[in-house]
Scaffold this active site. Structure first.
Site, PDB file in Angstrom:
ATOM      1  NE  ARG A   1      33.537  61.784  87.708  1.00  7.62           N
ATOM      2  CZ  ARG A   1      34.348  61.864  86.665  1.00  7.62           C
ATOM      3  NH1 ARG A   1      35.583  61.408  86.730  1.00  7.62           N
ATOM      4  NH2 ARG A   1      33.943  62.400  85.531  1.00  7.62           N
TER       5      ARG A   1
ATOM      6  CE  LYS B   1      39.443  61.084  86.754  1.00  9.20           C
ATOM      7  NZ  LYS B   1      39.603  62.191  85.775  1.00  9.20           N
TER       8      LYS B   1
ATOM      9  NE  ARG C   1      38.201  56.078  77.366  1.00 13.24           N
ATOM     10  CZ  ARG C   1      38.602  57.335  77.324  1.00 13.24           C
ATOM     11  NH1 ARG C   1      39.709  57.649  76.694  1.00 13.24           N
ATOM     12  NH2 ARG C   1      37.921  58.291  77.923  1.00 13.24           N
TER      13      ARG C   1
ATOM     14  CG  ASP D   1      35.629  61.521  78.324  1.00  7.12           C
ATOM     15  OD1 ASP D   1      34.766  61.994  79.095  1.00  7.12           O
ATOM     16  OD2 ASP D   1      36.808  61.903  78.304  1.00  7.12           O
TER      17      ASP D   1
ATOM     18  CD  GLU E   1      36.758  67.140  77.957  1.00  4.19           C
ATOM     19  OE1 GLU E   1      36.006  66.923  78.917  1.00  4.19           O
ATOM     20  OE2 GLU E   1      37.849  66.557  77.800  1.00  4.19           O
TER      21      GLU E   1
ATOM     22  CD  GLU F   1      41.083  60.565  82.572  1.00  3.50           C
ATOM     23  OE1 GLU F   1      40.833  61.545  83.277  1.00  3.50           O
ATOM     24  OE2 GLU F   1      40.676  60.433  81.405  1.00  3.50           O
TER      25      GLU F   1
ATOM     26  CD1 TRP G   1      45.580  59.964  75.208  1.00  2.00           C
ATOM     27  CD2 TRP G   1      44.523  59.762  77.164  1.00  2.00           C
ATOM     28  NE1 TRP G   1      46.232  60.754  76.115  1.00  2.00           N
ATOM     29  CE2 TRP G   1      45.600  60.645  77.334  1.00  2.00           C
ATOM     30  CE3 TRP G   1      43.699  59.475  78.266  1.00  2.00           C
ATOM     31  CZ2 TRP G   1      45.894  61.255  78.554  1.00  2.00           C
ATOM     32  CZ3 TRP G   1      43.999  60.091  79.478  1.00  2.00           C
ATOM     33  CH2 TRP G   1      45.079  60.961  79.614  1.00  2.00           C
TER      34      TRP G   1
END
Lengths: 647, 647
Positions: free
Chosen positions: A295, A258, A312, A341, A369, A262, A509
C-alpha cells in the site's frame, strides 16, 4: 404480501429468485470435469424459476473453449444455448452472467455476449479484525472471525463466495490491513491451517485468498530482533515462512502490506526504501507465484497543524515516485484512488500518471467511511465512473491504464454479519457495481445501477426508475450538503460521520481547511505547496490555474476568497450556502421518493431503508446548519435568498 | 539520598515522618474509653519522631470535655499538655490537629488552639464505578471496587480514613452519583453486607459512609413497575429497604441522589417535583437519623445548539427555587458552586442567595476535570477562597451562609489507587485544603498552601516559598492560557482536557460561546436570557451592567465585541491574545521554578511533578496557539505586540 414478497430475501442480495420469469424446459449438458459449474448453473436456474422442467428438446451446453483465460461467451443456438469459458473460471463467470441476464428479465434467445475482464486482479479487502470488529464497518461484525479465532457460518461463506464470484471477484483479503499481534499469526500455525480451510471454501468459486501481513512479522512470529528487509535473517524468515504458507495454500494470491503508515512499522524505520521492503517480501512468495500488494498510503500522521510546509496529499508521490522501476515484478503498489483518503471529492492520485515501470492497483473504498456510513444514500458507482474517466495523461483517461499499468482493482468491503450484508440494503448496489466495474470499466454508473435494480427487485417500471434515480443523484446530494468543492473532511473526528467543521483543524492528521474570515483552502498550486507539480502537463497547468481548475475541485487545489466569483457568477460563499440548503432539501426529496415506493419494494427493505433516509435527513440538516453558521460567523454575510442561517 | 529522603513517601501525603523535629519525652494519659484515640496519638508521635521516649515528667492528657460536639482545644500546661474534645470525635480531631502543628515545626509549648467546625457535614464524594473505573478520575482506579465487587486493600482503607479524618472529613460517599444497575444494588444484599464491613473500617475515624442510590431502585431492585415517588408501593419500598440498610449500618449518613440529570431517571418523568422525589426518599431514612443529599445538577442535556432561548446556567434555579420551603428537614440540596459545571471561572450559583428555607450543601470538585486533570498545576484552594468570599446577598459573603443555610461542604474526590493518591503529588494539596476549609472557611488559600507545604516537605525556606508561590499562581496561570473571562469550556469533548474552541459549539450540552467575527459570548443580562435576574439586588444590577460586572466574569454574563475596551484600555481581542501569550510563558516559569528545586524535594516527587509540568507546557502552548489562531481567523487582527499567531 404478494408472491414476490414471499420469495425475496435481503440475504440473497443480487441473487434473488424471480419466479415471475417464464421458465424454459431444458437439459444441461457438461463434461464431468466441470461438475461444480454444472451444479451452480442448475442451482441458479432453480433459484430463478423455482425449479427446472427437464426437456431433451433444448440443451444448455457448458464447455471450456479457446477464449481468454477468464473470458466467456454466451451464445443462443438453434434449439439450444452455449456457455463457453476460456477456462473453468471463465465458464463459471459465463454461467453467472447468463443467470444474471435472465434475472434481469431478458429472454434466453436474445442473450448474446462475449466478455473478458480488463484487469487480472479484482479484489475485495476486508478490514476485519480477529476479535470480530470491523474497522470502518457499518454492517455488523466480521463473518470470518470472533474472539481472535476463525468463527464462521459455513453456509454464509459459500453464499458470500457465490455473490463475489457472480460479479467477477477473484481475490479476497479477509483480514484488516492494520495487522495486530494476533492477526500477524495468520501465516503461521495454528491459524494457518484454519486459513487453509477457509481458502478451500472459496476455491471452487475461483476466488483466491490474500492475507494482510505484519511488516514486523520477523520479530512478532519469527522471534528475530529486527524487521530490516535487508537483514539476512529477515529475508530468510520471509522465505521459510512463505514456504510453510504455500505448502498449506498453494494458490494463495499473496500478501497485502500496510507499512510505514499510521503507526505501522515499515522499511523506513530501518533506513530502507519502500522498494527494499516490498521486494524482500515479494522474493519470498515469487517461487510460488505469489504477489505482494504494497500500500502507498504513507504519510506523516503526526503533523503539527502549525506546519504549513507539509502537505499530506503530496506524501505518496514523494515516497513512491522516485522508486519507479525499482519494484520486483510480483509487487503491485496499491494506490488509493485519490491522494488524500477516500473523500467525497478528490483528484485522481498523481501516482497513476507518474509511475511508468511499476505494477499498480487502484484501491477504492466500498465501505462508506466518509460517504455516509451506509446510513446516508451514496452511490459509489457514480463517483467511480467519474474517477475512471478522469484524464490522467495527455488525453488518456484513468481507465485506459487498467490492464496495462494498473493490474488490479481493489476495494475495501462494505459487508458485515448483518442479514442483508451491507447494513443499508441499497448499499448492496455499491458492492455489485464494484465487481462489475472491475470486470468492465466501460460500464457506466447508470448501466450498473440499472442492472442491480433489475436483478434485485421484482418491481414495476416506476419502482425501478425511482430507485435508479435516487441512486444516481445520491452522490451529488451527499456531496452538496457535506463538504463540497473538494474541501473534504469537516467530519467528526474518529467516527467520520456528521459535521464538525473545525474537527480536524488543529489535529495531527494533516487535513486542514484553514478557513479565515476572508478565504478558505490550501494553495496546492506551484505557488503554494506545489502539489500540482506532481501531475504531468497539461494537467499541471489545468489544476494550477484557478480559471481552468475543474470547479468541483476548486477548494482541493486553491485557497479561495469567499467573494471569488464562481463560473455562474455566484460568490463562493453564496455557492456554499446554496449547496447546503439545496442538498438538505434534496435529502427530503429522497425520503419522499422512497415513501412513494411503499408496496412496490419488499416491506423489510422498504422500512429499513426509510429509517436510514430519515436519519440522513437529520444528518443533512445538521450539516446544512453547522456549515452555514460556521461561514456566517466568519463573514457576517447573510444568504442572498434570505434562508435561515443560525447566528 | 539524605535522611529526609529516606523516610518521605508520597503515600503518606500530609502525614509524613519528620525525624528532623526535636522529640519530647512524655507520657500519654487517657481514659480507657478513648483507647483508639490514645493509640492514634501514640502512632502519630512515633511517625513524626521515629519513636517516643517515655517520661513521667511531662504528660500529654487526652480527654473529652464540655466543648462543641466536634470541637477541640489544644492547651499547653505546666509540665504537660492537654488535648480536649467535645466528644470522642472532637478529641480525635484535636489529636490530629496537634500532630499536624507539630509536623509543621511548631514547638509544643506554643501550640494553643480552640476550634470547632463551621459546617456539620464535611464530605468527600467518590465517583467510583464498581467496575473499578473512576469517572473523571486522574489518579488510577478505584481503591474500593474492582470487577463489580468490593475489592480493597484493608491497610490502604485505614490509611485513607486517617488522612481524611486528619483534615476533618466526616462523611464519604464511595460510589459514583451516576449509579448503574450494579451499584444500585449497594443498598441490598449481597452488596449491603460488604458495604457494612467497609463502614466499620471508617467508623473509628469518625467517618460515616453515604451511598449514591438510583432513583429507579424501586424498579431495579424492588421489582416494581414504577419509581413514581408518590406511588404507595414506591414509598413502601424505600421505607422497607432503608430499614434493611440501617439495620446493617446504623450510623450510615444517608443517601446521595442524582435524579432527572444527564439521562438519570427522576421525579419529573412522573410529573412530580424534585421535592416529591427527595421527600419520599428522605422520609424513609428519617427514622434512623439519615439524610438525603439531593443534587441540583438538573438541566436539559439534549439542547439544540440552534435554540438560543434555553440557557443552561438558569436551569438549577428554575427547577429548585420555586420549591424553596418544600423540602423535608433531612433533605439537603447539593448545589455545585457555580451554575454551570466546575469551570475555571463561574459566578456563584444563584440558588445560594435565593433558597431561604431549604438546607443546602455546596459541592466543589477536587478532581480536576476542567482544571488540568492533575497534569497541569492548579490550586483549587485559591479558587475556593474566591468563591467563599464572593458577595451573594447584601454585603454577605457566601461563607457567611456556611453553618446556617449551608449545612454541608462536599467535594468530588481527586483520589485513586496511584501510590501517591492523587496522580500529581502537588494535587494532594487540594484534597488537604478542602478538608481544612470545610472545617474553617476563614482560612485563606495562602494559609492552607503554607500549612500543606510545611507538613508535607522537609525542605528549606527557599523550597517552601517556591512551592507555595507556584501553587498560589497556578490557578491564574491555567485560567489565562485556557478559556478566561468566564467563557469556559472550549475543551475537547468527552476528555475535557486540551483546547477545542468549537468543540462544544454545536453539541447538545448547552455550552456555547457563539463567537462571530465581531463578538463572543451569551448575553445573560436582563436584556438577554435573563440569567442575571436570578440574583438579588444589588448583584443583579452589578452583573447586568457591563461597566460594573467583575471583569473576570465579563464573558460569562455578556456578549462582547472584540473591540470592547477593557478597564485598562486594551481591546477584548488584545486581552485574549495577551492572556494566552502570558499564560503559556508563565507555564514555562512554573517548570523553571520547579527545576530549581532539584535536591530540595524528594527525587520521586521532583521527577514525577517535573514530567507533568512539561506536559502542562505543551498543553499551554497548544491552548495559546489554537485560541489565538481561532480569534485571528475570525477577526483578521494581529497581535499588537507582534507575537507569533499562526494563520
Amino acid at each position: 404480501m404478494d408472491h414476490a414478497e414471499r420469495i425475496y430475501s435481503e440475504y440473497n442480495a443480487w441473487l434473488q429468485p424471480k419466479f415471475s420469469l417464464e421458465p424454459k424446459a431444458l437439459q444441461i449438458s457438461a463434461s464431468s470435469d466441470v461438475d461444480f459449474i454444472h451444479q451452480e448453473c442448475r442451482l441458479g436456474l432453480i433459484r430463478l424459476w423455482g425449479g427446472i422442467q427437464e426437456s431433451a428438446e433444448y440443451t444448455l451446453r457448458l464447455k471450456v473453449d479457446d477464449l481468454e483465460h477468464e473470458g466467456f461467451s454466451l451464445t443462443p443456438l438453434e434449439n439450444g444455448y452455449e456457455i463457453a469459458g476460456g477456462s473453468k473460471k471463465g465458464l463459471l463467470y459465463g454461467v453467472y452472467r447468463f443467470l444474471s441476464r435472465l434475472a434481469g428479465g431478458e429472454s434466453m434467445e436474445k442473450i448474446q455476449e462475449h466478455s473478458a475482464p480488463q484487469v487480472d486482479y479484482r479484489i475485495i479487502n476486508h478490514w476485519d479484525n480477529m476479535d470480530g470488529r470491523i474497522e470502518r464497518g457499518y454492517a455488523g461484525h466480521s463473518f470470518f472471525f470472533r474472539n481472535n479465532k476463525f468463527d464462521y457460518d459455513e453456509e454464509r461463506i459459500t453464499n458470500y463466495a457465490r455473490l463475489m464470484a457472480s460479479i467477477g471477484i477473484n481475490g479476497i483479503c479477509i483480514n484488516n490491513v492494520n495487522v495486530n499481534r494476533v492477526s500477524a499469526g495468520l501465516i503461521a500455525e495454528p491459524l494457518l491451517s484454519d486459513l487453509a480451510e477457509l481458502a478451500a471454501r472459496f476455491r471452487p468459486f475461483g476466488i483466491r485468498l490474500l492475507v494482510s501481513v505484519h511488516f514486523d512479522a520477523p520479530m512478532i512470529i519469527g522471534g528475530l530482533t529486527t524487521s530490516d528487509p535487508l537483514d539476512e535473517g529477515v529475508m530468510e524468515f520471509w522465505k521459510a515462512q512463505s514456504a510453510v504458507v504455500y505448502d498449506k495454500i498453494p494458490d494463495l494470491l499473496g500478501y497485502l502490506v500496510k507499512a510505514d503508515s499510521e503507526f505501522r512499522g515499515g522499511p523506513e524505520e530501518f533506513g530502507r526504501t519502500q522498494a527494499d521492503g516490498a521486494n524482500t517480501i515479494a522474493a519470498a512468495v515469487a517461487p510460488f507465484g505469489g504477489v505482494v500488494f504494497w500500500r502507498c498510503f504513507v504519510y506523516n500522521c503526526q503533523q503539527d497543524w502549525r506546519d504549513t510546509q507539509t502537505d499530506r496529499p503530496m506524501a505518496a508521490y514523494k515516497h513512491f515516485q522516485p522508486l519507479d522501476g525499482k519494484f520486483d515484478r510480483n509487487v503491485i503498489l496499491q494506490i488509493k484512488n485519490g491522494p488524500l483518503d477516500f473523500q467525497t471529492r478528490e483528484p485522481v492520485s498523481p501516482l497513476f500518471s507518474s509511475l511508468k515501470n511499476t505494477n499498480e492497483a487502484i484501491e477504492f473504498q466500498i465501505a462508506q467511511e466518509y460517504t455516509g456510513q451506509q446510513i446516508d444514500l451514496y452511490s459509489l458507482a457514480v463517483q467511480w465512473e467519474e474517477i475512471l474517466t478522469t484524464e490522467v495523461d495527455k488525453g488518456k483517461q484513468l481507465k485506459s491504464l487498467l490492464g496495462r499499468e494498473i493490474l488490479a482493482m481493489t476495494a475495501v468491503a462494505n459487508t458485515g454479519d448483518n442479514m442483508n450484508w451491507t447494513g443499508n440494503t441499497l448499499a448492496q448496489c455499491n458492492l455489485y457495481a464494484f465487481g462489475r466495474m472491475a470486470w468492465n470499466p466501460e460500464l457506466t454508473a447508470k448501466e450498473l445501477i440499472r442492472e442491480w435494480v433489475r436483478v434485485t427487485f421484482d418491481t414495476d417500471e416506476h419502482g425501478r426508475r425511482t430507485v435508479e434515480e435516487m441512486l444516481l443523484k445520491s452522490r451529488g446530494i451527499y456531496e452538496s450538503y457535506t463538504a463540497p468543492l473538494g474541501i473534504g473532511f469537516m467530519v467528526n473526528p474518529s467516527t467520520h460521520y456528521g459535521p464538525n467543521i473545525d474537527g480536524y483543524e488543529f489535529s495531527n492528521w494533516g487535513t486542514y481547511h484553514r478557513a479565515s474570515l476572508e478565504a478558505i483552502g490550501i494553495d496546492r498550486t506551484s505557488k503554494g505547496t506545489g502539489f500540482t507539480l506532481q501531475y504531468p502537463e497539461p494537467l499541471q497547468r489545468m489544476y494550477d490555474r484557478i480559471e481552468s481548475c475543474p470547479e468541483e475541485l476548486l477548494l482541493f487545489f486553491h485557497r479561495v476568497r469567499y467573494d471569488y466569483k464562481m463560473k455562474d457568477g455566484r460568490t463562493l460563499l453564496q455557492y456554499i450556502y446554496d449547496s447546503h440548503f439545496e442538498g438538505a432539501r434534496q435529502a427530503e426529496d429522497l425520503l419522499q421518493s422512497w415513501e412513494g415506493l411503499e408496496n412496490r419494494i419488499p416491506q423489510e427493505t422498504y422500512h429499513s431503508v426509510k429509517e436510514r433516509l430519515k436519519l440522513q435527513l437529520l444528518n443533512a440538516r445538521e450539516w446544512r446548519d453547522q456549515v452555514n453558521t460556521f461561514f456566517y460567523r466568519k463573514t457576517g454575510i447573510d444568504d442572498e435568498k434570505g434562508r435561515k442561517i443560525y447566528r
